[in-house]
Design an enzyme around this catalytic site. Structure first.
Site, PDB file in Angstrom:
ATOM      1  N   GLU A  85       0.848  -1.216   0.000  1.00  0.00           N
ATOM      2  CA  GLU A  85       0.000   0.000   0.000  1.00  0.00           C
ATOM      3  C   GLU A  85       0.875   1.255   0.000  1.00  0.00           C
ATOM      4  O   GLU A  85       1.703   1.460   0.906  1.00  0.00           O
ATOM      5  CB  GLU A  85      -0.940  -0.024   1.212  1.00  0.00           C
ATOM      6  CG  GLU A  85      -2.007   1.042   1.115  1.00  0.00           C
ATOM      7  CD  GLU A  85      -3.053   0.941   2.234  1.00  0.00           C
ATOM      8  OE1 GLU A  85      -3.402  -0.187   2.638  1.00  0.00           O
ATOM      9  OE2 GLU A  85      -3.497   2.006   2.684  1.00  0.00           O
ATOM     10  N   LYS A 279      -7.774  -1.396  11.117  1.00  0.00           N
ATOM     11  CA  LYS A 279      -7.130  -1.809   9.860  1.00  0.00           C
ATOM     12  C   LYS A 279      -5.909  -0.915   9.606  1.00  0.00           C
ATOM     13  O   LYS A 279      -4.850  -1.378   9.189  1.00  0.00           O
ATOM     14  CB  LYS A 279      -8.139  -1.701   8.707  1.00  0.00           C
ATOM     15  CG  LYS A 279      -7.644  -2.248   7.384  1.00  0.00           C
ATOM     16  CD  LYS A 279      -6.861  -1.261   6.556  1.00  0.00           C
ATOM     17  CE  LYS A 279      -6.408  -1.861   5.234  1.00  0.00           C
ATOM     18  NZ  LYS A 279      -5.523  -0.977   4.482  1.00  0.00           N
ATOM     19  N   HIS A 392      -2.752  10.126   0.282  1.00  0.00           N
ATOM     20  CA  HIS A 392      -2.858   8.794  -0.295  1.00  0.00           C
ATOM     21  C   HIS A 392      -2.696   8.852  -1.815  1.00  0.00           C
ATOM     22  O   HIS A 392      -1.944   8.083  -2.407  1.00  0.00           O
ATOM     23  CB  HIS A 392      -4.212   8.205   0.090  1.00  0.00           C
ATOM     24  CG  HIS A 392      -4.342   6.766  -0.251  1.00  0.00           C
ATOM     25  ND1 HIS A 392      -3.768   5.771   0.506  1.00  0.00           N
ATOM     26  CD2 HIS A 392      -4.961   6.145  -1.283  1.00  0.00           C
ATOM     27  CE1 HIS A 392      -4.032   4.614  -0.046  1.00  0.00           C
ATOM     28  NE2 HIS A 392      -4.760   4.806  -1.124  1.00  0.00           N
TER      29      HIS A 392
HETATM   30  C1  MEV Z   1      -6.126   2.816   4.860  1.00  0.00           C
HETATM   31  O1  MEV Z   1      -5.366   1.685   4.496  1.00  0.00           O
HETATM   32  C2  MEV Z   1      -6.188   2.936   6.355  1.00  0.00           C
HETATM   33  C3  MEV Z   1      -7.086   4.059   6.890  1.00  0.00           C
HETATM   34  O2  MEV Z   1      -8.392   3.928   6.357  1.00  0.00           O
HETATM   35  C4  MEV Z   1      -7.101   3.927   8.391  1.00  0.00           C
HETATM   36  C5  MEV Z   1      -8.084   4.831   9.091  1.00  0.00           C
HETATM   37  O3  MEV Z   1      -9.093   5.213   8.508  1.00  0.00           O
HETATM   38  O4  MEV Z   1      -7.817   5.120  10.281  1.00  0.00           O
HETATM   39  C6  MEV Z   1      -6.564   5.388   6.453  1.00  0.00           C
END
Ligand code: MEV
Length: 438
Positions: A85, A279, A392
């Protein structure tokens, strides 16, 4: 796949590749070339990988990176991470740097207990079973002496064997609930070997136990297996600083701290959010667990069970503001090893452990917990300020450009261009097409 195959595992690697290419792909020659391209040029290294699992065709790459500048209990670490990722390593590095001049991360080991169980059925008088268990307890221990001897020399071994009556769950169901100290080993083989021997001894001793009726003598062992639920193999990692030090662009330290705590509190009461929150934590945890050759499925299963231990699923991290001090911490069960398994086999795992200064399992637990906390800090920081997509998508930009077939020079120009522009699939496509027209 057009037809079933007999004895696939007995075929040579070349035969397996042939079969799969012809049976399952539209361009067998291209498939073969692709699989070969991912072979390691060093045949010894390739052989090692071939033998990790059955039916190996090739290697499956993940990027192996490091997130530097982690200060943990006063020591510096560059933390190896294996993950696909795009934003995870960047986020970990940013969080590490953010806390570097604020005292870094502090960690504490709260326990290192591993668990395994022999699940069995006994139809008879429960009191008699308890008496029997008391009597055979020394036999159970002596029956595994050859397995435990080395572990005991190093200070580990079996902590306790407990008889648990589970007949309120299933009629006739009992357990030997066993706890272990496996030191620097994750301990799966050690635990499972002990448990299988306990099961044999239990059955044998029951057969010859004079106080049992014929039915009682006939203990039926259902299975013997370690548990990946390790609520007492626990580590805590934390950061704290005066609220005024939470200096972040476009938001006051007070507002940031408050929104941050609110975000964590929401994850504590709302399972839909808690799952995503956790996650994000696992993004950091799994990446280090994988890079250091540990079993990320075991860790995942144990962590999520722990997150649900009170009957509803909750956040693994917690945050508070007291007397203008911001605190953020995680408590997480992590059964990890730094000896055994892949740790002395996989060349990159060995390197990852060397980069971490060859940590003990306890040290690794602390580093991994910090990676999870850092990841969660970075995610919540983005979520309550700019939103997650900005960072991201910036990190994902190269993936998009690669997918669109951009050249190295086009990539360099567009990375520069998108420093100050919003990255979306459409905006990247448009910018690339425009560049290609000029
Ligand atoms: C993405 O891999 C993980 C997030 O969704 C975690 C979160 O929302 O705290 C950015």
């Amino acid at each position: 796949m057009k037809t079933p195959v007999e004895g696939f595992s007995k075929l040579s690697k070349a035969e397996k590749i042939d079969w799969i290419a012809n049976q399952c792909t539209t361009n067998p020659e291209a498939t073969k070339k692709l699989l070969e391209r991912y072979w390691n040029p060093d045949s010894q290294v390739q052989k090692l990988h071939d033998e990790f699992i059955e039916n190996t065709l090739t290697n499956y790459y993940l990027p192996f990176a490091v997130a530097p500048n982690f200060l943990i209990n006063g020591e510096f670490y560059a933390v190896p991470m294996a993950i696909e990722e795009s934003s995870v390593v960047a986020a970990a590095s940013k969080a590490a740097k953010f806390w570097l001049d604020k005292g870094g991360f502090k960690t504490t080991i709260l326990g290192t207990e591993k668990v395994g169980q022999v699940h069995f059925m006994y139809k008879g008088n429960p009191k008699k079973l308890q008496e029997f268990f008391k009597k055979i307890h020394p036999n159970l221990l002596s029956s595994v002496a050859s397995i435990t001897q080395n572990m005991e020399k190093r200070g580990g071994g079996i902590n306790a064997i407990e008889l648990r009556d589970c007949t309120h769950k299933i009629s006739g169901y009992y357990q030997l609930h066993c706890t272990f100290e496996t030191l620097d080993a994750m301990g799966a083989n050690f635990i499972n070997s002990c448990l299988e021997q306990f099961a044999k001894t239990l059955k044998e001793q029951a057969k010859g136990h004079p106080d049992f009726s014929e039915e009682e003598k006939n203990i039926e062992v259902v299975m013997s297996i370690l548990s990946n639920y390790v609520p007492n193999c626990l580590v805590r990692a934390e950061v704290e600083c005066p609220v005024e030090q939470l200096v972040i662009k476009d938001i006051s330290p007070e507002e940031f701290a408050q929104k941050f705590v609110q975000a964590v509190n929401i994850a504590n009461v709302e399972p839909y959010r808690a799952v995503t929150h956790n996650k994000g934590i696992m993004n950091g945890i799994d990446a280090v667990v994988l890079a250091t050759g540990n079993d990320f499925r075991a860790v995942e299963a144990g962590v999520h069970a722990y997150a649900a231990k009170n009957g509803s699923y909750f956040s693994l991290t917690h945050a508070s503001i007291e007397n203008d001090i911001f605190k953020f911490w995680i408590e997480i069960p992590l059964a990890l090893g730094t000896v055994g398994g892949l740790t002395s086999l996989h060349p990159l795992v060995k390197l990852a452990l060397e980069i971490l200064q060859n940590p003990s399992a306890k040290k690794l637990m602390q580093i991994v917990a910090v990676a999870g906390l850092a990841q969660n800090f970075a995610a919540i920081k983005s979520l309550v300020t700019t939103g997650i997509q900005k960072g991201h998508m910036k990190m994902h930009l190269l993936n998009m450009l690669n997918q669109m077939g951009a050249t190295e020079s086009e990539k360099a120009q567009l990375v520069h261009y998108f420093k100050h522009e919003t990255v979306t699939n459409a905006s990247v496509k448009e910018a690339l097409e425009k560049l290609q027209r000029t």
